[in-house]
Design a protein around this motif. Sequence first.
Motif, short mmCIF file in Angstrom:
data_model
loop_
_atom_site.label_atom_id
_atom_site.label_comp_id
_atom_site.label_asym_id
_atom_site.label_seq_id
_atom_site.Cartn_x
_atom_site.Cartn_y
_atom_site.Cartn_z
N THR A 17 37.26 37.56 42.24
CA THR A 17 37.80 37.88 43.56
C THR A 17 37.75 36.62 44.40
OG1 THR A 17 35.61 38.55 44.39
CG2 THR A 17 37.01 40.29 43.42
N VAL A 35 37.71 42.26 47.76
CA VAL A 35 38.97 42.96 47.49
C VAL A 35 39.57 43.51 48.78
CG1 VAL A 35 39.98 45.01 46.40
CG2 VAL A 35 38.53 43.47 45.06
N ALA A 58 44.13 44.48 43.58
CA ALA A 58 43.16 45.56 43.51
C ALA A 58 43.07 46.28 44.84
CB ALA A 58 41.79 45.00 43.13
N ILE A 60 37.31 50.39 41.66
CA ILE A 60 38.15 49.23 41.92
C ILE A 60 39.36 49.41 41.01
CG2 ILE A 60 38.33 46.72 41.84
CD1 ILE A 60 35.18 46.70 42.04
N VAL A 95 42.84 48.16 39.71
CA VAL A 95 43.63 46.94 39.58
C VAL A 95 45.02 47.29 39.07
CG1 VAL A 95 43.81 44.67 38.48
CG2 VAL A 95 41.55 45.60 39.10
#
Length: 153
Positions: free
Chosen positions: A20, A57, A82, A113, A115
């Motif tokens: 990230t 994120v 994400a 999370i 993605v």
Amino acid sequence: MVRQTLQEETKAAVLCWLATISAKGTPIVSPKEVFCLHASNLLTIADIASPVSVRNVRGNPNVCVSYVDIFRQRGFKFVGKARIISPEERDFDTYGDALVNMASGAFTIRNVILVSIERVSRIRAPSYTFYPDRSEEMLMSSAYEQYGVKPIH
């Protein structure tokens, strides 16, 4: 075939690495233990103890995720965007159920999370290039020896 390979190799990996970007623009990479390919273009990762990843994120959705089956010495890299799905959101069960099952009660899933995969590329150890005459079994045997483990059949 690519989808099947992605599924199989994702299941064989023990950890994935989520990269990230911090508010200061610094790349941060951290291991994630519970993850799965939800669809060919969606990867779900459990937030078990990931406050920095979640914060990053939320500030910048651009991520990179990679994993490697250490014995086969190959894996995949995903680049995408994400978003964080909290337990209160209606999508949590849709994307989180598989992660909760994988955790088997050992971990609490604080968030998912999710993605959205934009690009996929294969990761292969240099051995595949430098020793093309060696079979995957030979490469795996070498890895077992290097790591001092014996396969269970």
